[in-house]
Design a protein around this motif. Structure first.
Motif, PDB file in Angstrom:
ATOM      1  N   ALA A 159       0.811  -1.228   0.000  1.00  0.00           N
ATOM      2  CA  ALA A 159       0.000   0.000   0.000  1.00  0.00           C
ATOM      3  C   ALA A 159       0.835   1.265   0.000  1.00  0.00           C
ATOM      4  O   ALA A 159       0.434   2.279   0.528  1.00  0.00           O
ATOM      5  N   ARG A 160       2.024   1.235  -0.627  1.00  0.00           N
ATOM      6  CA  ARG A 160       2.894   2.401  -0.608  1.00  0.00           C
ATOM      7  C   ARG A 160       3.294   2.854  -2.014  1.00  0.00           C
ATOM      8  O   ARG A 160       4.339   3.430  -2.218  1.00  0.00           O
ATOM      9  N   SER A 161       2.456   2.581  -2.986  1.00  0.00           N
ATOM     10  CA  SER A 161       2.728   3.045  -4.339  1.00  0.00           C
ATOM     11  C   SER A 161       2.510   4.550  -4.423  1.00  0.00           C
ATOM     12  O   SER A 161       1.516   5.076  -3.932  1.00  0.00           O
ATOM     13  N   SER A 162       3.443   5.265  -5.056  1.00  0.00           N
ATOM     14  CA  SER A 162       3.325   6.723  -5.156  1.00  0.00           C
ATOM     15  C   SER A 162       2.094   7.144  -5.939  1.00  0.00           C
ATOM     16  O   SER A 162       1.595   8.256  -5.794  1.00  0.00           O
ATOM     17  N   SER A 163       1.583   6.261  -6.776  1.00  0.00           N
ATOM     18  CA  SER A 163       0.411   6.610  -7.579  1.00  0.00           C
ATOM     19  C   SER A 163      -0.841   6.736  -6.721  1.00  0.00           C
ATOM     20  O   SER A 163      -1.832   7.327  -7.130  1.00  0.00           O
ATOM     21  N   PHE A 164      -0.802   6.203  -5.506  1.00  0.00           N
ATOM     22  CA  PHE A 164      -1.951   6.270  -4.616  1.00  0.00           C
ATOM     23  C   PHE A 164      -1.784   7.344  -3.543  1.00  0.00           C
ATOM     24  O   PHE A 164      -2.634   7.492  -2.673  1.00  0.00           O
ATOM     25  N   GLY A 165      -0.677   8.082  -3.595  1.00  0.00           N
ATOM     26  CA  GLY A 165      -0.441   9.091  -2.582  1.00  0.00           C
ATOM     27  C   GLY A 165       0.017   8.461  -1.275  1.00  0.00           C
ATOM     28  O   GLY A 165       0.489   7.335  -1.234  1.00  0.00           O
ATOM     29  N   MET A 166      -0.166   9.198  -0.168  1.00  0.00           N
ATOM     30  CA  MET A 166       0.263   8.718   1.137  1.00  0.00           C
ATOM     31  C   MET A 166      -0.616   7.565   1.609  1.00  0.00           C
ATOM     32  O   MET A 166      -1.842   7.654   1.575  1.00  0.00           O
ATOM     33  N   SER A 167       0.013   6.482   2.051  1.00  0.00           N
ATOM     34  CA  SER A 167      -0.729   5.332   2.555  1.00  0.00           C
ATOM     35  C   SER A 167      -1.287   5.642   3.939  1.00  0.00           C
ATOM     36  O   SER A 167      -0.811   6.551   4.631  1.00  0.00           O
ATOM     37  N   PRO A 168      -2.287   4.875   4.391  1.00  0.00           N
ATOM     38  CA  PRO A 168      -2.793   5.064   5.764  1.00  0.00           C
ATOM     39  C   PRO A 168      -1.693   4.919   6.805  1.00  0.00           C
ATOM     40  O   PRO A 168      -1.669   5.655   7.795  1.00  0.00           O
ATOM     41  N   GLU A 169      -0.764   3.974   6.588  1.00  0.00           N
ATOM     42  CA  GLU A 169       0.323   3.767   7.536  1.00  0.00           C
ATOM     43  C   GLU A 169       1.242   4.985   7.623  1.00  0.00           C
ATOM     44  O   GLU A 169       1.656   5.399   8.705  1.00  0.00           O
ATOM     45  N   ASP A 170       1.547   5.561   6.450  1.00  0.00           N
ATOM     46  CA  ASP A 170       2.431   6.718   6.436  1.00  0.00           C
ATOM     47  C   ASP A 170       1.746   7.955   7.016  1.00  0.00           C
ATOM     48  O   ASP A 170       2.382   8.789   7.675  1.00  0.00           O
ATOM     49  N   TYR A 171       0.459   8.090   6.762  1.00  0.00           N
ATOM     50  CA  TYR A 171      -0.306   9.197   7.341  1.00  0.00           C
ATOM     51  C   TYR A 171      -0.334   9.066   8.862  1.00  0.00           C
ATOM     52  O   TYR A 171      -0.133  10.053   9.588  1.00  0.00           O
ATOM     53  N   LEU A 172      -0.562   7.853   9.339  1.00  0.00           N
ATOM     54  CA  LEU A 172      -0.551   7.598  10.776  1.00  0.00           C
ATOM     55  C   LEU A 172       0.811   7.937  11.367  1.00  0.00           C
ATOM     56  O   LEU A 172       0.909   8.574  12.421  1.00  0.00           O
ATOM     57  N   TRP A 173       1.877   7.524  10.702  1.00  0.00           N
ATOM     58  CA  TRP A 173       3.238   7.820  11.168  1.00  0.00           C
ATOM     59  C   TRP A 173       3.452   9.325  11.282  1.00  0.00           C
ATOM     60  O   TRP A 173       3.986   9.806  12.285  1.00  0.00           O
ATOM     61  N   SER A 174       3.041  10.083  10.272  1.00  0.00           N
ATOM     62  CA  SER A 174       3.280  11.523  10.279  1.00  0.00           C
ATOM     63  C   SER A 174       2.553  12.200  11.430  1.00  0.00           C
ATOM     64  O   SER A 174       3.102  13.112  12.079  1.00  0.00           O
ATOM     65  N   LYS A 175       1.330  11.773  11.716  1.00  0.00           N
ATOM     66  CA  LYS A 175       0.556  12.378  12.796  1.00  0.00           C
ATOM     67  C   LYS A 175       1.070  11.932  14.164  1.00  0.00           C
ATOM     68  O   LYS A 175       1.099  12.712  15.116  1.00  0.00           O
ATOM     69  N   GLN A 176       1.465  10.674  14.266  1.00  0.00           N
ATOM     70  CA  GLN A 176       2.033  10.183  15.519  1.00  0.00           C
ATOM     71  C   GLN A 176       3.335  10.914  15.832  1.00  0.00           C
ATOM     72  O   GLN A 176       3.606  11.263  16.989  1.00  0.00           O
ATOM     73  N   ARG A 177       4.121  11.181  14.793  1.00  0.00           N
ATOM     74  CA  ARG A 177       5.357  11.949  14.957  1.00  0.00           C
ATOM     75  C   ARG A 177       5.038  13.337  15.489  1.00  0.00           C
ATOM     76  O   ARG A 177       5.721  13.845  16.396  1.00  0.00           O
TER      77      ARG A 177
END
Length: 200
Positions: A70-88
């Motif tokens: 779920a980390r293809s650039s064509s789909f934008g930010m994945s749920p996991e990466d979005y969660l990481w950014s907010k948790q950070r």
């Protein structure tokens, strides 16, 4: 410089959370664990149970699979990466409030630019961790494989977001074997490192 913030990374069942909570109580500073989950859930709109699991554990069976799920650039930010950014963001915000103890969630890496952080890793043998989980948490006995799988998922998650090796001693200021030393002794050692006298 005496550390103002202590991050606790830990193997599953090692008692690292208890070490962190007792240390925070002895130091008289906030202890952040559940608060990170609650605040991240609020910021993202994700359920707390999802944040609890995905915020620290990889869902894939190996690091390669996790890196590309779920980390293809064509789909934008994945749920996991979005969660990481907010948790950070949550961890950075909490650290700005003053001295504290933070458990897990790559806090050691997130706060790496600060000079007042003590990064700790708590570990123990598989047998002693199995015994602790059974006796302290009254859970059914975990198999060796189950314990290792849980730690492996933490390791995958940590490696993906930090490009560092979870549990590697060089990545921490101190590593402590809670199975050999005991929880209270680990707390006493960390108190001394923080420049606090140990109450006898």
């Amino acid at each position: 410089m005496k550390p103002g913030i202590i991050t606790i990374s830990r193997e599953f069942g090692s008692g690292g959370r208890e070490v962190g909570e007792k240390l925070a109580n002895r130091l008289g500073v906030p202890f952040y664990d559940r608060e990170i989950i609650t605040e991240t859930a609020y910021k993202t709109g994700f359920a707390e149970e999802y944040v609890k699991k995905q915020g620290e554990y990889a869902s894939a069976r190996n690091w390669f699979e996790y890196s590309f799920s779920a980390r293809s650039s064509s789909f934008g930010m994945s749920p996991e990466d979005y969660l990481w950014s907010k948790q950070r963001e949550v961890i950075l915000d909490l650290s700005r409030k003053g001295p504290c103890v933070i458990v897990g969630r790559c806090a050691d890496y997130i706060l790496r630019e600060r000079k007042d952080v003590l990064n700790v890793f708590i570990h123990a043998s598989v047998e002693k961790r199995k015994r602790r989980i059974t006796e302290v948490y009254k859970e059914a006995e975990h198999s060796d494989r189950m314990l290792r799988d849980i730690d492996k998922k933490r390791s995958f998650n940590y490696k993906y977001y930090t490009e560092q090796t979870w549990g590697k001693s060089q990545n921490y200021d101190i590593t402590l074997d809670s199975g050999t030393l005991g929880i209270d002794c680990c707390v006493d050692i960390l108190l001394e490192l923080c420049g606090r006298d140990i109450e006898k």
